[in-house]
Design an enzyme around this catalytic site. Structure first.
Site, mmCIF file in Angstrom:
data_model
loop_
_atom_site.group_PDB
_atom_site.id
_atom_site.type_symbol
_atom_site.label_atom_id
_atom_site.label_comp_id
_atom_site.label_asym_id
_atom_site.label_seq_id
_atom_site.Cartn_x
_atom_site.Cartn_y
_atom_site.Cartn_z
ATOM 1 N N THR A 127 0.823 -1.205 0.000
ATOM 2 C CA THR A 127 0.000 0.000 0.000
ATOM 3 C C THR A 127 0.863 1.264 0.000
ATOM 4 O O THR A 127 1.998 1.242 0.504
ATOM 5 C CB THR A 127 -0.906 0.003 1.250
ATOM 6 N N ASP A 128 0.293 2.347 -0.513
ATOM 7 C CA ASP A 128 1.013 3.630 -0.463
ATOM 8 C C ASP A 128 1.168 4.137 0.966
ATOM 9 O O ASP A 128 1.984 5.029 1.231
ATOM 10 C CB ASP A 128 0.302 4.688 -1.345
ATOM 11 N N GLU A 129 0.394 3.556 1.906
ATOM 12 C CA GLU A 129 0.464 4.038 3.290
ATOM 13 C C GLU A 129 1.825 3.775 3.923
ATOM 14 O O GLU A 129 2.150 4.354 4.960
ATOM 15 C CB GLU A 129 -0.650 3.409 4.141
ATOM 16 N N TYR A 155 -1.575 -0.362 11.232
ATOM 17 C CA TYR A 155 -1.812 -1.020 9.940
ATOM 18 C C TYR A 155 -0.644 -0.779 8.988
ATOM 19 O O TYR A 155 -0.053 -1.722 8.458
ATOM 20 C CB TYR A 155 -3.116 -0.506 9.311
ATOM 21 N N LYS A 159 2.175 -3.392 7.323
ATOM 22 C CA LYS A 159 2.368 -3.591 5.878
ATOM 23 C C LYS A 159 3.822 -3.272 5.499
ATOM 24 O O LYS A 159 4.433 -3.956 4.669
ATOM 25 C CB LYS A 159 1.413 -2.701 5.074
#
Ligand code: NAD
Ligand code: TDX
Length: 341
Positions: A127-129, A155, A159
């Site tokens: 994810t870009d997060e 979260y 990741k």
């Protein structure tokens, strides 16, 4: 060429869309779905492909080493695409532990199985997060693959940890890996705890629309089918050991999305309710997808204006799907359909 692909987390939003994409784009491939059917997994989503002879479903936890090795022993897959994850930021703030187990340990178990049984490609859906956030007053800044990892929530930290492990397995054991880091997806089968489906469902039920803070946070929205095509390209043509950012240059403020949903559904903006902000709330995500465009020719095909209309129509046409989630009825589907199989 025939291939057998294990897709984990295929009873969730993006994994299910990916399974539909692959079965239709490559009718000769075999697709094996592994999903633990957590609260976010809904087997009824896969009902149209359950009888397809090229599709098989295993209910299993990716962190359950014994079970995962058993499935790999039986199936001997060529490719693994790992979508399985705890994916909701708000839940990770309430209780991080399951995020560490599934997102980190689960990834390690899958890669250990790949090492043990051999694999052509292990693909990690990230994810870009993992890049943290960007300031609102610097619209010139974007996440590239070189942007340092700098996470905000349990979260995104889980990741990012998984991504580091994936790259370590490549360097240490020579595992043929790729990673994609995508921006926010939207489209059919999106679980109604996430912004867009939650707002559509609440608006249709004339319930308040809870906007966090002032609603000024920016997300870079991509139609789910475009994400699936990107992963398809990466597993076939992407370079081993590489990370690919995926995003649609489609930045929107949360409040503008919610107002647009009200307008499309003919509901009053007075339903909008500003609520306490998310802890550690990331301000802005924005992906630079130059690498995947230059190397693999990927470009998003669905414009947001069309994608959001298609998505709203899907939620109108498939009320039963999300109403059964809200009522909890979907959790009985597996037992009802497969309890005696
Ligand atoms: P989702 O929550 O809708 O689906 C996750 C699926 O994984 C569910 O079917 C669930 O049952 C399954 N699962 C959870 N824990 C499991 C376990 N231990 N073993 C086996 N299965 C398990 O998530 P999503 O939105 O479809 O996201 C899929 C992947 O894409 C995730 O890895 C997420 O981090 C990533 N991602 C999502 C977005 C987005 O906007 N939704 C954007 C970028 C990346
Ligand atoms: O009720 C809400 N009100 C609200 O204002 C919800 C659920 C969300 N929001 C805000 C928070 C975010 O700024 O909307 C934005 C989007 O929220 P989510 O849908 O929870 O997505 P986000 O936190 O951006 O994370 C998503 O994109 C990246 C996915 O859930 C992740 O799995 C993915 O990695």
């Amino acid at each position: 060429m025939n291939r057998k692909i294990i897709v984990t987390g295929g009873a969730g939003f993006i994994g299910a869309n990916f399974i539909f994409h692959m079965l239709s784009a490559y009718p000769e491939y075999e697709i094996i779905c592994i999903d633990a059917l957590t609260y976010a997994g809904n087997l009824s989503t896969l009902k149209d492909v359950m009888e397809n002879p090229k599709f098989k479903f295993y209910k299993a936890d990716i962190a359950d080493r014994e079970k995962i090795y058993e499935i790999f022993e039986n199936e001997k897959p060529d490719v693994v695409v790992n979508f399985a994850a705890e994916s909701h930021v708000d839940r990770s703030i309430e209780d991080p532990e399951i995020f560490l187990r599934t997102n980190i340990l689960g990834t390690a178990v899958l890669m250990d199985a790949c090492r043990k049984y051999g694999i052509e490609r292990y693909h990690q859906v990230s994810t870009d997060e993992v890049y943290g956030d960007l300031p609102l007053d610097r619209p010139d800044l974007f996440f590239t693959e070189e942007t340092p990892i700098h996470t905000s929530s349990p979260y995104s930290s889980s990741k990012a940890s998984a991504d580091l492990l994936v790259l370590a397995y490549h360097r240490t054991y020579g595992l043929p890996v790729t990673i994609s880091r995508c921006s926010n997806n939207y489209g059919p089968y999106h679980f109604p705890e996430k912004l867009i489906p939650l707002m559509i469902a609440n608006a249709l039920n004339d319930k308040p629309l809870p906007v966090y803070g002032e609603g000024l946070n920016v997300r870079d929205w991509l139609y789910v089918e475009d994400h699936c095509r990107a992963i398809d390209l990466i597993i076939h043509n992407g370079k081993v050991g590489e990370v690919y950012n995926v995003g649609g240059h489609n930045e929107m403020k949360n409040i503008d999305i919610v107002k647009l949903i009200c307008k499309e559904l003919g509901k009053p903006e007075s339903l909008i309710t500003y609520v306490t902000d998310r802890k550690g709330h990331d301000m802005r995500y924005a992906i630079d997808p130059t690498k995947i465009h230059n190397e693999l020719g990927w470009l998003p095909e669905t414009k947001f204006a069309d994608g959001i209309k298609k998505t709203i129509k899907w939620y109108l046409d498939n009320r039963e799907w999300w109403e059964e989630i809200i009522s909890g009825e979907y959790r009985n589907y597996y037992e009802k359909m497969y309890g005696n199989r």
